[in-house]
Structures are given as structure tokens and as C-alpha cells.
Scaffold this active site. Structure first.
Site, short mmCIF file in Angstrom:
data_model
loop_
_atom_site.label_atom_id
_atom_site.label_comp_id
_atom_site.label_asym_id
_atom_site.label_seq_id
_atom_site.Cartn_x
_atom_site.Cartn_y
_atom_site.Cartn_z
N ARG A 64 8.01 49.44 31.03
CA ARG A 64 9.09 49.46 31.83
C ARG A 64 8.71 50.60 31.04
O ARG A 64 9.69 51.49 31.78
CB ARG A 64 9.35 48.70 29.38
CG ARG A 64 11.26 48.72 30.24
CD ARG A 64 11.63 47.50 30.80
NE ARG A 64 11.36 46.24 31.10
CZ ARG A 64 12.13 45.32 30.29
NH1 ARG A 64 12.91 45.90 29.61
NH2 ARG A 64 10.79 44.09 30.42
N TYR A 68 11.13 53.27 33.12
CA TYR A 68 12.55 54.35 32.46
C TYR A 68 11.31 55.44 33.50
O TYR A 68 12.73 56.23 33.50
CB TYR A 68 11.96 54.05 31.12
CG TYR A 68 12.50 52.85 30.31
CD1 TYR A 68 13.14 52.45 30.95
CD2 TYR A 68 11.96 52.70 29.02
CE1 TYR A 68 14.10 50.85 30.47
CE2 TYR A 68 12.55 51.43 28.72
CZ TYR A 68 12.84 50.62 28.81
OH TYR A 68 14.11 49.46 28.50
N TYR A 90 25.86 49.40 30.41
CA TYR A 90 27.13 48.22 30.56
C TYR A 90 26.37 48.64 28.56
O TYR A 90 25.54 49.63 28.23
CB TYR A 90 26.64 47.31 30.52
CG TYR A 90 25.04 46.70 29.68
CD1 TYR A 90 24.13 46.74 30.37
CD2 TYR A 90 25.80 46.29 28.86
CE1 TYR A 90 22.44 46.39 30.01
CE2 TYR A 90 24.33 45.10 28.49
CZ TYR A 90 23.00 45.69 28.20
OH TYR A 90 21.65 44.73 27.67
N HIS A 92 27.25 50.72 24.92
CA HIS A 92 27.19 52.21 24.46
C HIS A 92 25.81 52.51 25.08
O HIS A 92 24.77 51.79 24.90
CB HIS A 92 27.21 52.00 22.89
CG HIS A 92 27.45 53.15 22.39
ND1 HIS A 92 26.15 54.25 22.76
CD2 HIS A 92 28.10 53.64 21.56
CE1 HIS A 92 27.31 55.18 21.83
NE2 HIS A 92 28.07 54.97 21.31
N SER A 232 20.84 37.73 24.28
CA SER A 232 20.88 37.31 23.09
C SER A 232 21.24 38.21 22.19
O SER A 232 19.88 38.49 21.96
CB SER A 232 20.40 36.28 23.14
OG SER A 232 20.58 34.97 23.74
N1 SAM Z 1 23.75 49.27 25.59
C1 SAM Z 1 23.94 48.15 24.69
C2 SAM Z 1 25.29 48.04 24.34
O1 SAM Z 1 25.64 49.17 23.71
O2 SAM Z 1 25.04 47.01 23.33
C3 SAM Z 1 22.54 47.22 24.42
C4 SAM Z 1 21.39 47.45 25.86
S1 SAM Z 1 19.79 46.80 24.78
C5 SAM Z 1 18.20 46.68 26.21
C6 SAM Z 1 19.75 44.88 24.75
C7 SAM Z 1 20.31 44.05 24.36
O3 SAM Z 1 21.63 44.19 23.95
C8 SAM Z 1 20.15 42.65 24.45
O4 SAM Z 1 18.75 42.11 24.13
C9 SAM Z 1 20.95 41.93 23.30
O5 SAM Z 1 20.61 41.83 21.52
C10 SAM Z 1 22.32 42.46 23.09
N2 SAM Z 1 22.82 42.29 23.53
C11 SAM Z 1 23.07 42.65 25.44
N3 SAM Z 1 24.55 41.94 25.74
C12 SAM Z 1 24.86 41.19 25.14
C13 SAM Z 1 25.66 40.34 25.19
N4 SAM Z 1 26.72 40.06 26.36
N5 SAM Z 1 26.32 40.07 23.57
C14 SAM Z 1 24.99 40.05 23.04
N6 SAM Z 1 24.50 41.05 22.68
C15 SAM Z 1 23.56 41.42 24.00
#
Ligand code: SAM
Length: 260
Positions: A64, A68, A90, A92, A232
Site C-alpha cells: 500500500r 500511496y 470519499y 473526509h 465496515s
Molecule cells: N476517509 C474516510 C471517511 O472519512 O470516512 C475513511 C477512509 S478509511 C481508509 C476506510 C474505513 O472507513 C473503512 O475500513 C471503514 O472503517 C470506514 N468506512 C468506509 N466507508 C464506510 C461506510 N460506508 N460506513 C462505515 N464505515 C465506512
């Protein structure tokens, strides 16, 4: 002069895009997009047909970190060339997301202008959907794998939110799902602080207007067998009320008395 804006798209397709983020999207010379699914990228391309997806940089088995580095390099090359670049992520862009923070830091280190524009994160959605106020009893957030790899002190009288549970144990970020054995290690770690019957919630915010959020409640002991995805987030509610500190209350009372 070149400029980098890392903006958030929010979680809900078309529903969370703030006016400032939209303005960056519309006015940039170059737009990059990294969304959770192809539909969201298509929607961004309906605003900017020329938006370039960052998805092709991901590949199974590719570390990863390298992915990046390549993404950041692609964005910064355009900024160095004097273009106004908007990179849309997507949720924040600064919440459990390394690329936007690193890209902005590197741009600034090179003397280039860079800003972050916040967005609605999965965290913001879970407070709304699950009716949780992080200010009520406090709330801790950890990345699930990091949570296991370090000795953390968790407070079972506050909320605990674990991100990336669907890929827990993937320390090198090479796989796109975790094994049941990895999930069992997470359960075992949580059992040190919570009873096996403690109810946890697998949460997935709705990303399409027609969808409803997933809010699956189950006992902690059954978590290893639950269906977990890349989307999740695990929510562990408080297991008991916090223990009051009468000595501090007495100190407060004394201060009040003194000021009378
Ligand atoms: N930047 C993103 C945000 O602002 O929510 C989070 C990115 S992080 C790399 C990815 C993690 O965000 C996932 O493993 C999960 O824990 C959470 N996530 C992403 N999509 C989600 C969703 N639709 N519902 C709940 N948690 C989500």
C-alpha cells in the site's frame, strides 16, 4: 502558481458535497478522484468528465505504501507544473486517510500551496445513524490492526470505534479481506475488557440515496464469524458507567465555597 486542494465528497453519493469542495472540483485545472466505489467516481465524472481515477494505482499484492507514493507523485507532478489540482476523496479527506495528509505535507515542503477541505466522514454518519453523541461518555477511535499491534489502554466506559475491521491483521496492506483467525485475535483482545455477551455494532453508512445503513448488532463473542467488508466500522458501546471521583468533586465544592 500550482495549488493542491484535497477535498471530501462525503459518504452519500451526491448528498454530502459541500459548496467549497464543489467549487474546487469545478474550477481546478486537473481533478483526481479516489472514491469507495465506481458509482461515486462516475458521479464525480458527471461534474468533471475529465476527472482521473486514482483506483488503478491499487493492485492486489502491491504494498500500500508504494500505491500511496505513486498517487502522491501523480498529483504533485501537476502542481509542480503550475496547475490548480483538486483531489477528491470519499468521506473526509483527513480521516483515516494517509494520502491527502502526506500529499499536502509534501507539497508544502516543496513550497507549494496546499489545503484540505473537510467532508462528512463515516464517523459523522455513525453518530447520526446510531444516535451516539461522542461527548456523552467519550469516544475512542483506532485503526483495527494498529489497535492490536500496540498495547493500548481502552476505556470500556466510553465508546470504542474500530476502523478497517474488515481488513484487520493486514499489517502490510496487501490483502483486501482478513481471515477469521485475525478477527478472532481482535475478539480475544476485546474480551480482556468486555464480557462475551456485550453487544457490538457492525456499521456501514449508506453510500447511495436508495440504500439504508447497515447497523448489525451482535454479541462480541460472535464477531469473528460476522460478515465484514472494506466499508465496515465496528462500534463497541460502553459496557458500564464510569466510576465517579469523589475527591475531585470535593475539590470542586471547596473552590465553589472559597469563591462565595
Ligand atoms: N476517509 C474516510 C471517511 O472519512 O470516512 C475513511 C477512509 S478509511 C481508509 C476506510 C474505513 O472507513 C473503512 O475500513 C471503514 O472503517 C470506514 N468506512 C468506509 N466507508 C464506510 C461506510 N460506508 N460506513 C462505515 N464505515 C465506512
Amino acid at each position: 502558481p500550482g495549488h493542491l486542494a484535497c477535498v471530501g465528497l462525503g459518504m452519500l453519493l451526491g448528498g454530502h458535497l459541500a459548496p467549497r469542495a464543489r467549487a474546487y472540483l469545478e474550477q481546478a485545472d486537473v481533478v483526481f478522484v479516489a472514491a469507495s466505489d465506481a458509482v461515486v467516481e462516475l458521479w464525480v465524472q458527471s461534474i468533471r468528465a475529465d476527472a482521473r481515477s486514482l483506483q488503478p494505482y491499487y493492485a492486489e499484492g502491491k504494498p500500500r505504501r508504494q500505491t500511496y507514493r505513486e498517487m502522491i507523485e501523480a498529483m504533485l507532478a501537476e502542481v509542480r507544473a503550475g496547475r490548480r489540482v483538486c483531489a477528491a476523496f470519499y468521506g473526509h479527506p483527513g480521516v483515516f486517510a494517509q494520502v491527502p495528509h502526506d500529499a499536502i505535507a509534501q507539497a508544502r515542503a516543496e513550497g507549494l500551496a496546499a489545503v484540505m477541505e473537510p467532508g462528512v466522514s463515516a464517523e459523522a454518519c455513525l453518530y447520526a445513524d446510531l444516535g451516539i453523541d461522542p461527548g456523552r461518555w467519550g469516544c475512542q477511535h483506532y485503526e483495527a490492526t494498529q489497535f492490536l499491534l500496540y498495547q493500548r489502554r481502552i476505556d470500556p466506559t466510553a465508546h470504542l470505534v474500530l476502523w478497517q475491521v474488515g481488513v484487520v491483521g493486514d499489517a502490510a496492506c496487501r490483502r483486501y479481506a482478513s481471515t477469521r483467525a485475525h478477527r478472532q485475535l481482535l475478539v480475544d483482545r476485546l474480551l480482556a475488557d468486555y464480557p462475551p455477551e456485550h453487544e457490538v455494532v457492525v456499521y456501514e453508512a449508506a453510500t447511495l440515496p436508495i440504500a439504508t445503513p447497515r447497523m448489525e448488532r451482535l454479541p462480541l463473542s460472535r464477531l469473528a464469524g460476522a460478515e465484514l467488508s472494506m466499508q465496515s466500522t465496528l462500534v463497541v458501546p460502553p459496557a458500564r458507567p464510569p466510576v465517579p471521583d469523589p475527591a475531585m468533586r470535593a475539590l470542586f465544592a471547596r473552590l465553589d465555597a472559597d469563591s462565595d
